[in-house]
Design a protein around this motif. Sequence first.
Motif, PDB file in Angstrom:
ATOM      1  N   TYR A 192       9.598   6.602  -5.811  1.00 23.79           N
ATOM      2  CA  TYR A 192       9.780   5.208  -6.219  1.00 23.79           C
ATOM      3  C   TYR A 192       8.498   4.453  -5.896  1.00 23.79           C
ATOM      4  CZ  TYR A 192      14.707   5.747  -7.278  1.00 23.79           C
ATOM      5  OH  TYR A 192      15.888   6.127  -7.855  1.00 23.79           O
ATOM      6  N   MET A 193       7.976   3.795  -6.891  1.00 24.08           N
ATOM      7  CA  MET A 193       6.720   3.089  -6.696  1.00 24.08           C
ATOM      8  C   MET A 193       6.952   1.734  -6.053  1.00 24.08           C
ATOM      9  SD  MET A 193       6.330   5.530  -8.895  1.00 24.08           S
ATOM     10  CE  MET A 193       6.542   5.205 -10.629  1.00 24.08           C
ATOM     11  N   CYS A 194       8.217   1.257  -6.065  1.00 24.07           N
ATOM     12  CA  CYS A 194       8.527  -0.036  -5.454  1.00 24.07           C
ATOM     13  C   CYS A 194       9.946   0.020  -4.915  1.00 24.07           C
ATOM     14  CB  CYS A 194       8.387  -1.135  -6.510  1.00 24.07           C
ATOM     15  SG  CYS A 194       8.968  -2.747  -5.949  1.00 24.07           S
ATOM     16  N   LEU A 195      10.134  -0.533  -3.709  1.00 22.44           N
ATOM     17  CA  LEU A 195      11.460  -0.534  -3.075  1.00 22.44           C
ATOM     18  C   LEU A 195      12.468  -1.307  -3.929  1.00 22.44           C
ATOM     19  CD1 LEU A 195      13.072   0.074  -0.436  1.00 22.44           C
ATOM     20  CD2 LEU A 195      12.228  -2.074   0.461  1.00 22.44           C
ATOM     21  N   GLY A 196      11.987  -2.326  -4.617  1.00 21.76           N
ATOM     22  CA  GLY A 196      12.899  -3.204  -5.331  1.00 21.76           C
ATOM     23  C   GLY A 196      12.866  -3.051  -6.841  1.00 21.76           C
ATOM     24  N   GLN A 197      12.387  -1.923  -7.337  1.00 22.32           N
ATOM     25  CA  GLN A 197      12.368  -1.694  -8.783  1.00 22.32           C
ATOM     26  C   GLN A 197      12.823  -0.270  -9.061  1.00 22.32           C
ATOM     27  OE1 GLN A 197      11.455  -3.804 -11.197  1.00 22.32           O
ATOM     28  NE2 GLN A 197      10.093  -5.330 -10.308  1.00 22.32           N
ATOM     29  N   ASP A 198      13.147  -0.001 -10.311  1.00 24.86           N
ATOM     30  CA  ASP A 198      13.662   1.325 -10.631  1.00 24.86           C
ATOM     31  C   ASP A 198      12.615   2.306 -11.158  1.00 24.86           C
ATOM     32  OD1 ASP A 198      16.273   0.909  -9.791  1.00 24.86           O
ATOM     33  OD2 ASP A 198      16.736  -0.213 -11.624  1.00 24.86           O
ATOM     34  N   ASP A 199      11.375   1.841 -11.328  1.00 26.03           N
ATOM     35  CA  ASP A 199      10.337   2.759 -11.830  1.00 26.03           C
ATOM     36  C   ASP A 199      10.232   3.951 -10.897  1.00 26.03           C
ATOM     37  OD1 ASP A 199       8.334   0.832 -13.710  1.00 26.03           O
ATOM     38  OD2 ASP A 199       9.618  -0.135 -12.219  1.00 26.03           O
ATOM     39  N   ALA A 200      10.260   5.155 -11.476  1.00 22.48           N
ATOM     40  CA  ALA A 200      10.257   6.339 -10.623  1.00 22.48           C
ATOM     41  C   ALA A 200       9.638   7.520 -11.348  1.00 22.48           C
ATOM     42  CB  ALA A 200      11.690   6.671 -10.234  1.00 22.48           C
ATOM     43  N   ILE A 252       1.553   6.575 -10.043  1.00 26.11           N
ATOM     44  CA  ILE A 252       0.907   5.400  -9.429  1.00 26.11           C
ATOM     45  C   ILE A 252       0.391   4.442 -10.510  1.00 26.11           C
ATOM     46  CG2 ILE A 252      -1.005   4.627  -7.905  1.00 26.11           C
ATOM     47  CD1 ILE A 252       1.332   6.123  -6.437  1.00 26.11           C
ATOM     48  N   SER A 253       0.022   5.003 -11.663  1.00 31.27           N
ATOM     49  CA  SER A 253      -0.483   4.134 -12.735  1.00 31.27           C
ATOM     50  C   SER A 253       0.639   3.246 -13.272  1.00 31.27           C
ATOM     51  CB  SER A 253      -1.094   4.973 -13.863  1.00 31.27           C
ATOM     52  OG  SER A 253      -0.057   5.576 -14.617  1.00 31.27           O
ATOM     53  N   ARG A 254       1.899   3.523 -12.850  1.00 26.86           N
ATOM     54  CA  ARG A 254       3.028   2.691 -13.293  1.00 26.86           C
ATOM     55  C   ARG A 254       3.586   1.822 -12.167  1.00 26.86           C
ATOM     56  NH1 ARG A 254       7.349   5.802 -14.299  1.00 26.86           N
ATOM     57  NH2 ARG A 254       6.507   7.882 -13.900  1.00 26.86           N
ATOM     58  N   LYS A 255       2.863   1.730 -11.048  1.00 33.18           N
ATOM     59  CA  LYS A 255       3.400   0.935  -9.930  1.00 33.18           C
ATOM     60  C   LYS A 255       3.491  -0.536 -10.345  1.00 33.18           C
ATOM     61  CE  LYS A 255       2.549  -0.146  -5.023  1.00 33.18           C
ATOM     62  NZ  LYS A 255       3.898  -0.251  -4.497  1.00 33.18           N
ATOM     63  N   PRO A 256       4.688  -1.126 -10.221  1.00 28.12           N
ATOM     64  CA  PRO A 256       4.820  -2.517 -10.652  1.00 28.12           C
ATOM     65  C   PRO A 256       4.168  -3.502  -9.685  1.00 28.12           C
ATOM     66  CG  PRO A 256       6.929  -1.668  -9.873  1.00 28.12           C
ATOM     67  CD  PRO A 256       5.947  -0.545  -9.757  1.00 28.12           C
ATOM     68  N   LYS A 257       3.994  -4.705 -10.165  1.00 28.27           N
ATOM     69  CA  LYS A 257       3.319  -5.715  -9.348  1.00 28.27           C
ATOM     70  C   LYS A 257       4.175  -6.128  -8.145  1.00 28.27           C
ATOM     71  CE  LYS A 257       0.597  -9.821  -9.909  1.00 28.27           C
ATOM     72  NZ  LYS A 257       0.489 -11.088 -10.599  1.00 28.27           N
ATOM     73  N   ASN A 304       0.828  -1.209   0.000  1.00 28.67           N
ATOM     74  CA  ASN A 304       0.000   0.000   0.000  1.00 28.67           C
ATOM     75  C   ASN A 304       0.859   1.254   0.000  1.00 28.67           C
ATOM     76  OD1 ASN A 304       1.133  -0.247   2.509  1.00 28.67           O
ATOM     77  ND2 ASN A 304      -0.750   0.124   3.658  1.00 28.67           N
ATOM     78  N   ARG A 305       2.179   1.098  -0.295  1.00 32.46           N
ATOM     79  CA  ARG A 305       3.063   2.242  -0.069  1.00 32.46           C
ATOM     80  C   ARG A 305       3.921   2.632  -1.278  1.00 32.46           C
ATOM     81  NH1 ARG A 305       3.500  -2.137   2.576  1.00 32.46           N
ATOM     82  NH2 ARG A 305       5.287  -3.409   2.027  1.00 32.46           N
ATOM     83  N   VAL A 306       4.331   3.876  -1.240  1.00 32.21           N
ATOM     84  CA  VAL A 306       5.313   4.388  -2.201  1.00 32.21           C
ATOM     85  C   VAL A 306       6.332   5.198  -1.411  1.00 32.21           C
ATOM     86  CG1 VAL A 306       3.900   4.416  -4.294  1.00 32.21           C
ATOM     87  CG2 VAL A 306       3.748   6.346  -2.704  1.00 32.21           C
TER      88      VAL A 306
END
Length: 343
Positions: free
Chosen positions: A282-290, A314-319, A271-273
């Motif tokens: 960063y939309m995910c702690l373990g990915q580079d999408d930003a 947020i529309s790009r938050k990875p799974k 539930n977090r960014v």
Amino acid sequence: MLDTEQNLIKETKNTLIDPFGRTISYLRVSLTDRCDFRCVYCMAEHMTFLPKAEVLSLEEIEILCDAFINLGTKKIRLTGGEPLVRKNVLTLIEKLGKKIGSGLEELTITTNGSQLTRYSEQLFEYGIRRVNVSMDTLNSELFKKITRWGNLEKVLEGIKSAQKSGIKIKINAVALKNVNEYELESMMKWAHNEGHDFTIIETMPMGEITEDRSDQYLPLSLVRGRMKEKYTLVESDYTTGGPARYVQVKETGGKLGFITPLTHNFCESCNRVRLTCTGILYMCLGQDDAADLRKVVRKGIKEQGLEDAIREAISRKPKGHDFEINRRSSSPSVKRHMSVTGG
Ligand code: SAM
Ligand code: SF4
């Protein structure tokens, strides 16, 4: 239009929902990349820190937090680096604290505890009710080895002082093979005896450090198994809105949490960014999408424009993350250090 339909539209307008249907209501904000410790699993001893101009001002951080609160953020955790070494940090905490009750439900901090003696009374006054203190050992010498620059006695004093001010403490320990591996049980007993919850975290492969991470990695399934041999661990659905899964320890009466990004995929209920101190979301702690929100804020774009930029991100938050501790490679899965996003 029916009232319920109107309410639904209003609710969705003020909610962030990612492509996998997860509601994003928790923002972690790194206030600085600097720290007064140099924990071996987190930083190299000689780190190059960011130039000041790249770091968001406290006012810019507040603008961003406001935008998130307008979009349904209920919980903000301040982290770092060490959040409490940021200059004038209390002015920001006071301002954010005033938002509790009008959208924001909780403001918390993750800290190494070094500044708690100095700040705990004011933190309580400004609305902080819970603080996570990261502490991996109760042995002063080992503490020095792990943190390189830290002083255990000062941290313990800080914890006492925070507790006295009315702040509930949770102790977080990173499980390190052959380092604190056999101390985790006595740490749990100590924490529970002092009235603190205790959470164990698996090391994550983030950032270049000098040691080899595969030497440090201790799967929590093993730790849990060992605890289970000695204690009655009662499954619990207790949650603080974070990634830890808790059990109640019957013998101590305390809560024991496990954060297991590697042995158990913890992404399903994410539930977090995370917002870095340079305004990168960063939309995910373990990915580079930003997404670069500093650029947006520094263009003077506020309110609707800023909220649109956040929604787009947020529309790009990875799974989920792709963490892997590769025994043959010492390179991290994610290049940035944990101190960039604050864990
Ligand atoms: N300085 C503060 C502190 O230590 O609590 C806040 C920032 S620190 C990066 C946040 C948390 O991340 C701490 O609990 C720390 O132990 C944890 N951490 C740092 N590097 C880590 C790693 N590679 N794997 C797992 N946890 C890590
Ligand atoms: Fe500093 Fe926290 Fe990283 Fe330790 S874990 S070096 S205290 S930011």
